[in-house]
Design an enzyme around this catalytic site. Structure first.
Site, PDB file in Angstrom:
ATOM      1  CG  ASP A 153      -9.092   0.236  -1.494  1.00  0.00           C
ATOM      2  OD1 ASP A 153      -8.574  -0.310  -0.496  1.00  0.00           O
ATOM      3  OD2 ASP A 153      -9.575   1.387  -1.475  1.00  0.00           O
ATOM      4  CD  GLU A 206      -3.421  -6.010   6.175  1.00  0.00           C
ATOM      5  OE1 GLU A 206      -2.362  -5.976   6.800  1.00  0.00           O
ATOM      6  OE2 GLU A 206      -4.244  -5.063   6.165  1.00  0.00           O
ATOM      7  CG  ASN A 264      -2.308  -0.500   0.889  1.00  0.00           C
ATOM      8  OD1 ASN A 264      -2.685  -0.588  -0.267  1.00  0.00           O
ATOM      9  ND2 ASN A 264      -3.083  -0.850   1.894  1.00  0.00           N
TER      10      ASN A 264
END
Length: 345
Positions: A228, A254, A219
């Site tokens: 996402d 996650e 990320n």
């Protein structure tokens, strides 16, 4: 007020909350602050237990988990909402049934009316009665026209009530789904567990905990938007291995959880290995740069529910098995048998 802390106590707790947020790398927005303050205060045993289990398993606390804890334990309770949904759904169902019956009865009546008027026309009535019959025919025609208009209104009302009932069902379903991945959320998980255990108190349930490897690093490098997309595609791949009897859940940022009723540990481990291989085969390409992104892998922990423990203890033990898979190098499946054999050492 919920808390009765003195100014000094509130200040001390605020300092602890600030330190907790910094260590967990959480933003100090109201939801995170409220959950941390509740945890520091120690008033809610279930909330504290969940956070303690996360900390002991070294699982990250993110905004998704904090928002879930807030909605479950701190958001103002609104039992009226579920009751209103149930009552509205019942009312719409009754309305649809009534309009169905009314439309059917109206059709029968109009057929009977047409048959009766045909019989009158085929007979040779007394001339004295002819004006009365003519008036009856005119009144019948007017009535038939008004009834046809009413029938159209009933059909429209019927269609609208069925559509409303469909929308209500969709609304109820949306409350049970994670909006990003489309998997079930914790509310749906708890509802399903209650149903399984009510059907069979000693039912065997296997759990497969799934966690994306190094996802926070992914990320940071590629951004939350791409993150996402990755989460959504991994979730779909995970869900594809779950039959209708099982339940795929997004349990954290996650983190995912697959619940499998009436499945033993060996079978659950085989399913987990299939999921691991399936996710490992996924390939992702940046829509902007057209470059292939790094391979995404997952670690999985498999365990069985035991009657001697509560559900939170079970989830905590499952998290420990997942941690074992990560400590053994990630991108692999660990089961509680490994944990019992001292594989962690």
């Amino acid at each position: 007020m919920k808390y009765h802390d003195s100014i000094q106590q509130a200040g001390e707790k605020a300092a602890q909350v600030k330190l907790f947020l910094q260590r967990a790398n959480l933003a100090a927005h109201p939801v995170n602050y409220a959950v941390c303050y509740e945890y520091i205060s120690g008033h809610n045993s279930q909330l504290c237990q969940i956070i303690e289990q996360k900390l002991s398993a070294r699982a990250p606390l993110d905004d998704f988990i904090m928002a879930d804890l807030y909605s479950r334990f701190l958001a103002p309770a609104n039992p009226q909402q579920e009751l209103m949904l149930q009552e509205a759904s019942g009312m719409v169902s009754r309305m649809a049934a009534y309009t169905d019956v009314a439309a059917e009865q109206l059709d029968d009546y109009l057929l009977h009316l047409d048959h009766s008027m045909l019989q009158i026309q085929q007979t040779k009535p007394d001339p004295v009665l002819q004006p009365i019959i003519n008036q009856l025919q005119q009144t019948t025609a007017e009535f038939r026209l008004s009834q046809q208009q009413m029938q159209q209104q009933l059909l429209l009302a019927n269609q609208q009530s069925h559509q409303l009932r469909h929308e209500l069902e969709q609304l109820k379903q949306q409350r049970l789904l994670d909006p990003l991945t489309g998997l079930y959320n914790r509310l749906a998980m708890q509802n399903q567990l209650d149903l399984w255990f009510s059907e069979q108190p000693g039912r065997r349930i296997a759990a497969i905990a799934v966690n994306l490897d190094h996802f926070s690093r992914f990320n940071q490098e590629y951004g939350n938007t791409i993150g996402d997309v990755i989460l959504s595609k991994v979730a779909r791949k995970i869900s594809s291995y779950v039959q209708s009897s099982g339940l795929p859940v997004r349990s954290g940022g996650e983190e995912f959880l697959i619940l499998l009723p009436d499945v033993d540990l060996r079978s659950a481990s085989e399913i987990a290995e299939q999921v691991r291989r399936g996710v490992e085969k996924l390939r992702f390409v940046s829509s902007r740069s057209k470059k292939t992104l790094p391979k995404v892998t997952i670690s999985l922990g498999v365990s069985l529910y035991q009657q001697s423990e509560n559900w939170y203890q079970f989830l905590g033990r499952t998290a420990e098995v997942l941690l074992l898979a990560k400590k053994r190098g990630r991108n692999q499946v660990a089961s509680e048998l490994m944990l019992a054999d001292g594989a962690l050492a």
